[in-house]
Design an enzyme around this catalytic site. Sequence first.
Site, PDB file in Angstrom:
ATOM      1  CB  ILE A  91      10.166  25.932 -37.040  1.00  0.00           C
ATOM      2  CG1 ILE A  91      10.571  26.226 -35.589  1.00  0.00           C
ATOM      3  CG2 ILE A  91      10.997  24.780 -37.600  1.00  0.00           C
ATOM      4  CD1 ILE A  91      10.306  25.092 -34.600  1.00  0.00           C
ATOM      5  CE  LYS A 137       4.099  19.533 -31.381  1.00  0.00           C
ATOM      6  NZ  LYS A 137       4.380  19.681 -32.816  1.00  0.00           N
ATOM      7  CB  SER A 180       7.490  19.392 -29.077  1.00  0.00           C
ATOM      8  OG  SER A 180       7.805  20.253 -28.005  1.00  0.00           O
ATOM      9  CE1 TYR A 234       2.603  21.993 -29.427  1.00  0.00           C
ATOM     10  CE2 TYR A 234       4.060  21.704 -27.539  1.00  0.00           C
ATOM     11  CZ  TYR A 234       3.874  22.013 -28.875  1.00  0.00           C
ATOM     12  OH  TYR A 234       4.962  22.340 -29.657  1.00  0.00           O
ATOM     13  CB  SER A 279       4.625  31.859 -38.868  1.00  0.00           C
ATOM     14  OG  SER A 279       5.012  32.123 -37.548  1.00  0.00           O
TER      15      SER A 279
HETATM   16  N1  LIG Z   1       8.945  27.374 -31.197  1.00  0.00           N
HETATM   17  C1  LIG Z   1       9.092  26.441 -30.287  1.00  0.00           C
HETATM   18  O1  LIG Z   1       9.593  26.698 -29.182  1.00  0.00           O
HETATM   19  C2  LIG Z   1       8.716  25.018 -30.606  1.00  0.00           C
HETATM   20  C3  LIG Z   1       9.222  23.995 -29.796  1.00  0.00           C
HETATM   21  C4  LIG Z   1       8.878  22.679 -30.072  1.00  0.00           C
HETATM   22  C5  LIG Z   1       8.054  22.397 -31.146  1.00  0.00           C
HETATM   23  N2  LIG Z   1       7.569  23.407 -31.903  1.00  0.00           N
HETATM   24  C6  LIG Z   1       6.684  23.030 -33.017  1.00  0.00           C
HETATM   25  O2  LIG Z   1       7.134  23.657 -34.196  1.00  0.00           O
HETATM   26  C7  LIG Z   1       6.032  23.781 -35.097  1.00  0.00           C
HETATM   27  C8  LIG Z   1       6.024  25.184 -35.660  1.00  0.00           C
HETATM   28  O3  LIG Z   1       5.802  26.111 -34.634  1.00  0.00           O
HETATM   29  P1  LIG Z   1       6.525  27.524 -34.601  1.00  0.00           P
HETATM   30  O4  LIG Z   1       7.320  27.586 -33.383  1.00  0.00           O
HETATM   31  O5  LIG Z   1       7.159  27.805 -35.892  1.00  0.00           O
HETATM   32  O6  LIG Z   1       5.244  28.464 -34.341  1.00  0.00           O
HETATM   33  P2  LIG Z   1       4.543  29.569 -35.243  1.00  0.00           P
HETATM   34  O7  LIG Z   1       5.510  30.625 -35.599  1.00  0.00           O
HETATM   35  O8  LIG Z   1       3.311  29.937 -34.498  1.00  0.00           O
HETATM   36  O9  LIG Z   1       4.149  28.769 -36.585  1.00  0.00           O
HETATM   37  C9  LIG Z   1       3.091  27.867 -36.629  1.00  0.00           C
HETATM   38  C10 LIG Z   1       2.789  27.550 -38.068  1.00  0.00           C
HETATM   39  O10 LIG Z   1       1.774  26.559 -38.150  1.00  0.00           O
HETATM   40  C11 LIG Z   1       0.752  27.015 -39.029  1.00  0.00           C
HETATM   41  N3  LIG Z   1      -0.525  26.446 -38.610  1.00  0.00           N
HETATM   42  C12 LIG Z   1      -1.104  26.500 -37.384  1.00  0.00           C
HETATM   43  N4  LIG Z   1      -2.292  25.886 -37.406  1.00  0.00           N
HETATM   44  C13 LIG Z   1      -2.462  25.418 -38.675  1.00  0.00           C
HETATM   45  C14 LIG Z   1      -3.492  24.697 -39.324  1.00  0.00           C
HETATM   46  N5  LIG Z   1      -4.616  24.332 -38.695  1.00  0.00           N
HETATM   47  N6  LIG Z   1      -3.322  24.377 -40.624  1.00  0.00           N
HETATM   48  C15 LIG Z   1      -2.213  24.754 -41.301  1.00  0.00           C
HETATM   49  N7  LIG Z   1      -1.215  25.442 -40.746  1.00  0.00           N
HETATM   50  C16 LIG Z   1      -1.343  25.775 -39.447  1.00  0.00           C
HETATM   51  C17 LIG Z   1       0.790  28.533 -38.925  1.00  0.00           C
HETATM   52  O11 LIG Z   1       0.307  29.133 -40.118  1.00  0.00           O
HETATM   53  P3  LIG Z   1      -1.153  29.756 -40.355  1.00  0.00           P
HETATM   54  O12 LIG Z   1      -1.549  30.462 -39.113  1.00  0.00           O
HETATM   55  O13 LIG Z   1      -0.928  30.659 -41.531  1.00  0.00           O
HETATM   56  O14 LIG Z   1      -2.021  28.592 -40.695  1.00  0.00           O
HETATM   57  C18 LIG Z   1       2.293  28.756 -38.850  1.00  0.00           C
HETATM   58  O15 LIG Z   1       2.855  28.752 -40.134  1.00  0.00           O
HETATM   59  C19 LIG Z   1       4.782  23.401 -34.300  1.00  0.00           C
HETATM   60  O16 LIG Z   1       4.442  22.070 -34.626  1.00  0.00           O
HETATM   61  C20 LIG Z   1       5.239  23.497 -32.858  1.00  0.00           C
HETATM   62  O17 LIG Z   1       4.512  22.613 -32.048  1.00  0.00           O
HETATM   63  C21 LIG Z   1       7.872  24.701 -31.664  1.00  0.00           C
END
Ligand SMILES: NC(=O)c1ccc[n+]([C@@H]2O[C@H](COP(=O)([O-])OP(=O)(O)OC[C@H]3O[C@@H](n4cnc5c(N)ncnc54)[C@H](OP(=O)(O)O)[C@@H]3O)[C@@H](O)[C@H]2O)c1
Length: 303
Positions: free
Chosen positions: A56, A200, A183, A196, A54
Site C-alpha cells: 500500500i 489496530k 485495518s 494485530y 512495498s
Molecule cells: N494488505 C492488506 O490486506 C491490509 C489490510 C488492512 C491493513 N493493512 C495495513 O497496511 C499497511 C501496509 O501493509 P501492506 O499490505 O502494504 O503490506 P506489505 O506489502 O508487507 O508492506 C509493509 C510495509 O511496512 C514496512 N515495515 C514493516 N515493518 C516495519 C518496521 N519495523 N519499520 C519500518 N517499516 C516497516 C515494510 O518495509 P520494510 O520491510 O522495508 O521495513 C513495508 O514497506 C500495514 O499497516 C497493514 O497492517 C493491510
Amino acid sequence: MLELIVYGVLLFLLVQMFRLWMADGDLSLMWYERFGQSPAQLAGKVVWITGASSGIGEALAVEMSKVGTKLVLSARRKEELERVKQTCVETGNVAEKDVLVVPLDSVAHDTHAGCVKRVLAHFGKVDVLINTSWRSQRSSFLETTLINERKAQFTVPPQVSLTKAVLPHMMEQGEGQIVVTGSTSGMIAEAGLSAYCGSKFALRGFYGALRAELQSYDIDVLLVCPGPVETNVVQNAMVGDPDKFFNQDPKLDPSHANDVSAPRCARLFMVAMANRLEEVWISRNPWLTYAYLVSYLPFIGNR
Ligand SMILES: NC(=O)c1ccc[n+]([C@@H]2O[C@H](COP(=O)([O-])OP(=O)(O)OC[C@H]3O[C@@H](n4cnc5c(N)ncnc54)[C@H](OP(=O)(O)O)[C@@H]3O)[C@@H](O)[C@H]2O)c1
C-alpha cells in the site's frame, strides 16, 4: 399512484443495495470520490510515507507522484525504497530532488527525531505524514511472544513515535495532516490475529484522542481502515516469533479472495486526504458489510 411510488422507492433501495455490494469503500468515501475534491489537490505538498518499500505504501508513493506530490519514502529496506523512488521519477510527475529516501525502523523510536531533521533540512516542511508501515500476524495467542523489546506487539503501536516526532513541526507550521493505516481488523476481531487486532483497535483510540487534542489547530487526523488488499501482507505476517514470516501464498487465504488492488486502495486514500475526512473504510464485500454490521448492529456483526 401510491403503488407506483412504493415500487419506485423499493427499486431505488434495491439499486443502492446493489451499489453497496459492489462498492470498494464506505458510502462517504464513494460519495466524495464522485462529488468531492480531486486528489490532484495534493500536488506540491510534502508527503512522508512510512512502509513505502512495498504494498500500500509503495502504491501511495507511485500514485501521488503522478499528481506531483513531493515525497519522503521510509521503511527499513533502503534498496527497495530506491527502487520505488526510481519508479516515481520515471512514471510520475516528480524530479529526483522531489523524492527523498529516509530509511527507518518504526520501532527504533530514538532515531525518529534525527529523521525529522533530515526531512526538514531537505524540504523545509512536512504537510502530511502517512503511517502505513507494519506487519500482520498469523499465530494463536498462546504461540505469540508477549514482549520483545524492539518488536513489541503489545506495547505502543509502531505508528505513534514518528507522529510524536513530526507533530511539533506541524503545530509550528499551523497546519498539517496525520494519516494512519488501521485495518478492518481494528473493527472486526479475528482468530490468529490477537496482537494485530489489539494494535489496530488501539490505533483507533489513540488517533481519535489525538484528533480531539488537535481540534484547535489546523491539523487533521485521518484513520484509513483497509480490508483485504493485494500486497505482500500475508507473506510478511509475523508468526509466534516476530522475527519469522508466515510466507504463505495469499491466494490460499480465503479472506483475500476478493482483494482491492493496491493502486486502487492508494487512490481512495488520496480521495480521503484531499477531502480531509476523519475515517474511511476501503474494502470489497463481504468485509465492507461486516464493517457496517459491527459498527451499527454489533449484536449481529460480532457473530
Ligand atoms: N494488505 C492488506 O490486506 C491490509 C489490510 C488492512 C491493513 N493493512 C495495513 O497496511 C499497511 C501496509 O501493509 P501492506 O499490505 O502494504 O503490506 P506489505 O506489502 O508487507 O508492506 C509493509 C510495509 O511496512 C514496512 N515495515 C514493516 N515493518 C516495519 C518496521 N519495523 N519499520 C519500518 N517499516 C516497516 C515494510 O518495509 P520494510 O520491510 O522495508 O521495513 C513495508 O514497506 C500495514 O499497516 C497493514 O497492517 C493491510
